[in-house]
Structures are given as structure tokens and as C-alpha cells.
Design an enzyme around this catalytic site. Structure first.
Site, PDB file in Angstrom:
ATOM      1  N   ARG A  34      -0.401   9.974   3.002  1.00  0.00           N
ATOM      2  CA  ARG A  34      -1.349   9.803   4.371  1.00  0.00           C
ATOM      3  C   ARG A  34      -0.687   9.675   5.483  1.00  0.00           C
ATOM      4  NH1 ARG A  34      -5.078   6.002   6.829  1.00  0.00           N
ATOM      5  NH2 ARG A  34      -6.954   7.147   7.641  1.00  0.00           N
ATOM      6  N   ILE A  60      -8.623  10.633  11.996  1.00  0.00           N
ATOM      7  CA  ILE A  60      -8.538  10.628  10.593  1.00  0.00           C
ATOM      8  C   ILE A  60      -9.398   9.763  10.067  1.00  0.00           C
ATOM      9  CG2 ILE A  60      -6.456   9.183  10.362  1.00  0.00           C
ATOM     10  CD1 ILE A  60      -5.620  11.063   8.068  1.00  0.00           C
ATOM     11  N   SER A  61     -10.485  10.062   9.076  1.00  0.00           N
ATOM     12  CA  SER A  61     -11.510   9.281   8.591  1.00  0.00           C
ATOM     13  C   SER A  61     -10.710   8.089   7.682  1.00  0.00           C
ATOM     14  CB  SER A  61     -12.499   9.969   7.542  1.00  0.00           C
ATOM     15  OG  SER A  61     -12.992  10.914   8.239  1.00  0.00           O
ATOM     16  N   GLN A  62     -11.513   6.785   7.465  1.00  0.00           N
ATOM     17  CA  GLN A  62     -10.812   5.957   6.748  1.00  0.00           C
ATOM     18  C   GLN A  62     -10.834   6.251   5.202  1.00  0.00           C
ATOM     19  OE1 GLN A  62     -14.360   3.095   6.357  1.00  0.00           O
ATOM     20  NE2 GLN A  62     -12.928   1.504   5.454  1.00  0.00           N
ATOM     21  N   PRO A  63      -9.967   6.022   4.506  1.00  0.00           N
ATOM     22  CA  PRO A  63      -9.694   6.447   3.090  1.00  0.00           C
ATOM     23  C   PRO A  63     -11.204   6.131   2.291  1.00  0.00           C
ATOM     24  CG  PRO A  63      -7.766   5.198   3.906  1.00  0.00           C
ATOM     25  CD  PRO A  63      -8.747   5.243   4.834  1.00  0.00           C
TER      26      PRO A  63
END
Ligand code: SAH
Length: 209
Positions: A34, A60-63
Site C-alpha cells: 500500500r 485512497i480508501s481505508q484498508p
């Protein structure tokens, strides 16, 4: 153990606690770096369970959200998946790492170019296009899953048509400037969509040309 291994291990533990139990999803998240998909300034925070800016006002979205959407899509090796909103390319990479054949569309050319470089790996089957994803990718349909990674008021009929029976659409729907519901639609043999709600989420808005 390196610092990265430690940070990734902690992230995987956290995702398990949050209800992510699909091993294929967790191991893809473990493998995809990431850190490559976030800005240099945010490398330290790359494996923290939170969204990060990727430029042009996008994130970028949260994992956890990537894991949740991927798990909800119910896909595996060889499945064709359409993603609307390539962004950093991280969600695309997670799906590709799982062996999916990913078709991803990004409307912002600068983000699309950067993602294309990061996704250029022989072991990842990705097809990228720059443009408005609202029309989908008819020539590559039908898809086993469609992931919409930007918020819309409702589901576009064009996209629903490109889903195969038994397939799933995962999308944040609702107030595009506020909070949305993460909705999963599953298409039955008669083409009807059955809806499940996975809870409240906050995505950047899906725009159109
Ligand atoms: N999946 C991405 C999330 C990016 S945020 C990741 O893992 O990083 C959402 C992205 O959707 C942004 O990059 C935005 O530019 C893009 N987007 C917004 N409207 C779009 C549209 N109509 N078609 C394609 N992409 C769109």
C-alpha cells in the site's frame, strides 16, 4: 521482522477483528504494498487503517473499506471485475492480487496515469481506461462483480445490466456530499437485484462528464 511486516501484521489483526475473515482477501492485503499507492509524505502511515489523500482532492480508501468491499464482492481467481474509480490503483491491485481480471475506469487523467504505472506487473491482469465510468465497459461484460468506489445517489441501470446472474455490485449510495450506505446488490437468475446494507461510509462523489 521488518517495520513493514510489523505494521502489516497489526493491520491484518485489526481487519480480522472488524469481521474480515476471507483468507484470500487478507492475504492479498498482506501482499500488496500500500505504501507504493500513497504519497511519499504518507509512507509512514501507509499501513494505518485510515484513508489518505492521493491528490486532486481524491482519497485512497481505508484498508477496512477496501477489504469489506472486496469480501462483499465474493470474487476469486479468474473472475472478471469492473471497478469504477481507479484512483490510486490500490483496490485494483488487491483484486488483481487475488487473481481477478480487473477492468478499471478513472475519470481523472493524472490519477489514471499514475495508477497505470503502479499496476504494470506481469502477474496482475488489469485493463485500464480513462473516462467516465458511469457507462461501464460493455465490451468486457458480463462481470462477476462491479465495485463503485465513489459515491452516487443511485445505481446506474447501465452498470446493473453489465452484471452477470449471481454477480454482485458493491457501491456507496446516498448523499454524495455526506454519508452514504455501502450497498451490495446480488443479481438472481431472473435478473432481479436483491439488496443488503453493510453500513455507513463516506466516499468522494462520483462525477460525470
Ligand atoms: N479505488 C480507489 C478509490 C479512489 S477515490 C483507490 O483504491 O484508491 C474515487 C475515484 O473515483 C477518484 O479517483 C475519482 O477521480 C474517481 N471518479 C469519480 N467519478 C468517476 C467517474 N464518473 N468515472 C470514473 N472514475 C470516477
Amino acid at each position: 521482522m521488518t517495520k513493514r511486516d510489523e505494521a502489516v501484521g497489526a493491520l491484518i489483526d485489526e481487519l480480522r477483528h472488524q469481521g474480515i475473515d476471507e483468507d484470500t482477501v487478507l492475504s492479498a492485503i498482506r501482499s500488496v504494498p500500500r505504501a507504493d499507492f500513497v504519497s511519499l509524505l504518507d509512507r509512514q502511515a501507509a499501513y494505518a487503517n485510515r484513508p489518505l489523500p492521493i491528490g486532486e482532492g481524491q482519497t485512497i480508501s481505508q484498508p477496512y473499506i477496501v477489504a469489506l468491499m472486496t469480501q462483499a464482492a465474493g470474487v476469486g481467481r479468474g473472475d472478471r471485475v469492473l471497478e469504477i474509480g481507479t484512483g490510486s490503483g490500490y483496490q485494483t491491485a488487491v483484486l488483481a492480487e487475488m487473481g481477478c481480471v480487473v477492468y478499471s475506469i478513472e475519470i481523472r487523467p493524472a490519477l489514471a496515469r499514475r495508477a497505470a504505472k503502479l499496476l504494470d506487473r506481469p502477474s496482475w491482469a488489469t485493463h485500464l481506461r480513462t473516462g467516465d465510468g458511469n457507462v461501464g465497459w460493455p465490451s468486457a461484460a458480463p462481470f462477476a462483480a462491479i465495485l463503485i468506489t465513489a459515491a452516487a445517489r443511485g445505481l446506474s441501470p447501465a452498470l446493473a445490466k453489465q452484471l452477470r446472474p449471481g454477480g454482485r455490485i458493491v457501491a456507496p449510495l446516498g448523499d454524495t456530499d455526506g454519508v452514504q450506505r455501502l450497498v451490495v446488490y446480488e443479481k438472481d437468475a431472473d435478473g432481479r437485484l436483491e439488496q443488503t446494507d453493510l453500513g455507513g461510509v463516506r466516499f468522494v462523489p462520483l462525477v460525470s462528464d
